[in-house]
Scaffold this motif. Structure first.
Motif, short mmCIF file in Angstrom:
data_model
loop_
_atom_site.label_atom_id
_atom_site.label_comp_id
_atom_site.label_asym_id
_atom_site.label_seq_id
_atom_site.Cartn_x
_atom_site.Cartn_y
_atom_site.Cartn_z
N TYR A 212 14.88 -18.58 16.94
CA TYR A 212 14.95 -18.13 18.33
C TYR A 212 14.52 -16.67 18.43
CZ TYR A 212 16.61 -16.53 22.80
OH TYR A 212 16.67 -15.95 24.03
N LEU A 213 15.08 -15.83 17.57
CA LEU A 213 14.74 -14.41 17.58
C LEU A 213 13.25 -14.20 17.30
CD1 LEU A 213 17.82 -13.09 15.62
CD2 LEU A 213 17.39 -12.82 18.07
N ALA A 214 12.73 -14.93 16.33
CA ALA A 214 11.31 -14.80 15.99
C ALA A 214 10.42 -15.21 17.16
CB ALA A 214 10.99 -15.65 14.76
N HIS A 215 10.73 -16.34 17.79
CA HIS A 215 9.94 -16.78 18.94
C HIS A 215 9.99 -15.75 20.07
CE1 HIS A 215 8.48 -20.78 17.89
NE2 HIS A 215 9.63 -21.00 17.29
N ALA A 216 11.17 -15.19 20.32
CA ALA A 216 11.31 -14.20 21.39
C ALA A 216 10.48 -12.95 21.08
CB ALA A 216 12.78 -13.84 21.59
N LEU A 217 10.59 -12.44 19.86
CA LEU A 217 9.81 -11.25 19.49
C LEU A 217 8.31 -11.50 19.55
CD1 LEU A 217 11.98 -9.77 16.61
CD2 LEU A 217 11.44 -8.67 18.81
N MET A 218 7.89 -12.68 19.10
CA MET A 218 6.47 -13.01 19.17
C MET A 218 6.01 -13.06 20.63
SD MET A 218 6.39 -15.86 16.11
CE MET A 218 4.89 -16.63 16.67
N ALA A 219 6.83 -13.61 21.50
CA ALA A 219 6.47 -13.70 22.91
C ALA A 219 6.37 -12.32 23.55
CB ALA A 219 7.49 -14.57 23.66
#
Length: 106
Positions: free
Chosen positions: A56-63
Protein backbone atom coordinates in the motif's frame (compact mmCIF):
# COMPACT_ATOMS: atom_id res chain seq x y z
CA UNK A 1 13.56 -9.84 -8.12
CA UNK A 2 10.19 -8.52 -6.98
CA UNK A 3 7.84 -9.83 -4.38
CA UNK A 4 5.14 -7.19 -4.26
CA UNK A 5 2.16 -6.14 -6.29
CA UNK A 6 3.93 -2.84 -6.94
CA UNK A 7 6.58 -4.55 -9.08
CA UNK A 8 9.30 -2.88 -7.02
CA UNK A 9 12.50 -4.59 -5.92
CA UNK A 10 12.67 -6.05 -2.43
CA UNK A 11 12.91 -3.27 0.14
CA UNK A 12 15.72 -2.93 2.64
CA UNK A 13 14.26 -1.76 5.99
CA UNK A 14 17.63 -0.54 7.30
CA UNK A 15 18.07 1.74 4.28
CA UNK A 16 14.43 2.77 4.63
CA UNK A 17 15.08 3.86 8.23
CA UNK A 18 17.84 6.17 6.96
CA UNK A 19 15.65 7.52 4.17
CA UNK A 20 12.76 8.36 6.52
CA UNK A 21 14.96 10.85 8.41
CA UNK A 22 16.83 12.26 5.37
CA UNK A 23 15.70 15.57 3.87
CA UNK A 24 14.56 15.05 0.30
CA UNK A 25 14.49 17.40 -2.67
CA UNK A 26 11.18 18.72 -1.37
CA UNK A 27 13.04 20.08 1.67
CA UNK A 28 11.59 17.74 4.26
CA UNK A 29 12.08 14.23 5.56
CA UNK A 30 9.23 11.73 5.97
CA UNK A 31 9.81 11.95 9.73
CA UNK A 32 9.17 15.70 9.73
CA UNK A 33 5.46 15.10 9.20
CA UNK A 34 4.82 11.41 9.92
CA UNK A 35 7.38 10.88 12.70
CA UNK A 36 10.41 8.62 12.63
CA UNK A 37 8.22 5.62 13.41
CA UNK A 38 5.53 6.72 10.97
CA UNK A 39 3.06 6.98 13.84
CA UNK A 40 3.76 10.36 15.41
CA UNK A 41 2.28 12.83 12.93
CA UNK A 42 2.80 16.55 13.40
CA UNK A 43 -0.86 17.38 12.68
CA UNK A 44 -4.25 15.69 12.93
CA UNK A 45 -4.62 15.44 9.15
CA UNK A 46 -1.27 13.67 8.62
CA UNK A 47 -1.76 9.90 8.36
CA UNK A 48 -0.05 7.29 10.51
CA UNK A 49 1.99 5.00 8.27
CA UNK A 50 3.74 2.64 10.68
CA UNK A 51 2.45 -0.91 10.44
CA UNK A 52 0.69 -0.24 7.12
CA UNK A 53 1.09 -2.84 4.36
CA UNK A 54 4.33 -2.26 2.43
CA UNK A 55 2.53 -2.70 -0.91
CA UNK A 56 0.00 0.00 0.00
CA UNK A 57 2.75 2.43 0.97
CA UNK A 58 4.73 1.63 -2.17
CA UNK A 59 1.71 2.14 -4.44
CA UNK A 60 0.91 5.45 -2.73
CA UNK A 61 4.47 6.77 -3.04
CA UNK A 62 4.67 5.70 -6.67
CA UNK A 63 1.38 7.48 -7.38
CA UNK A 64 2.68 10.70 -5.76
CA UNK A 65 5.96 10.40 -7.64
CA UNK A 66 4.27 9.77 -10.99
CA UNK A 67 1.63 12.49 -10.57
CA UNK A 68 -1.28 10.04 -10.38
CA UNK A 69 -2.03 11.16 -6.83
CA UNK A 70 -1.72 14.82 -5.88
CA UNK A 71 -0.80 16.52 -2.63
CA UNK A 72 1.08 19.83 -2.27
CA UNK A 73 3.72 18.33 0.05
CA UNK A 74 3.86 14.70 -1.01
CA UNK A 75 4.24 15.38 -4.74
CA UNK A 76 7.50 17.33 -4.35
CA UNK A 77 8.77 14.91 -1.70
CA UNK A 78 8.22 11.83 -3.85
CA UNK A 79 9.10 13.16 -7.31
CA UNK A 80 12.77 12.16 -7.21
CA UNK A 81 12.46 8.88 -5.30
CA UNK A 82 13.81 5.82 -7.06
CA UNK A 83 11.96 2.51 -7.09
CA UNK A 84 14.50 1.15 -4.60
CA UNK A 85 14.06 4.10 -2.23
CA UNK A 86 10.28 3.66 -2.31
CA UNK A 87 10.65 -0.07 -1.61
CA UNK A 88 13.06 0.67 1.25
CA UNK A 89 10.82 3.27 2.91
CA UNK A 90 7.77 1.04 2.55
CA UNK A 91 9.64 -1.93 4.02
CA UNK A 92 10.81 0.09 7.04
CA UNK A 93 7.47 1.73 7.76
CA UNK A 94 5.56 -1.54 7.40
CA UNK A 95 7.71 -3.10 10.14
CA UNK A 96 6.96 -0.37 12.69
CA UNK A 97 4.42 -1.12 15.41
CA UNK A 98 1.03 -0.30 13.97
CA UNK A 99 -1.32 2.23 15.47
CA UNK A 100 -3.74 1.94 12.59
CA UNK A 101 -7.27 1.23 13.70
CA UNK A 102 -10.71 1.01 12.27
CA UNK A 103 -13.67 3.26 12.87
CA UNK A 104 -15.72 0.70 14.81
CA UNK A 105 -15.34 2.75 17.99
CA UNK A 106 -17.03 5.79 16.42
Amino acid sequence: QTESSSGLPTGNPEEGAKLVVTKGTGGQACADCHGKDGNTPNAADVPMLGGQYADYLAHALMAYRDGMREHPLMGPQAKDLTDQQIANAAAYLSLQPGKIGDMSHM
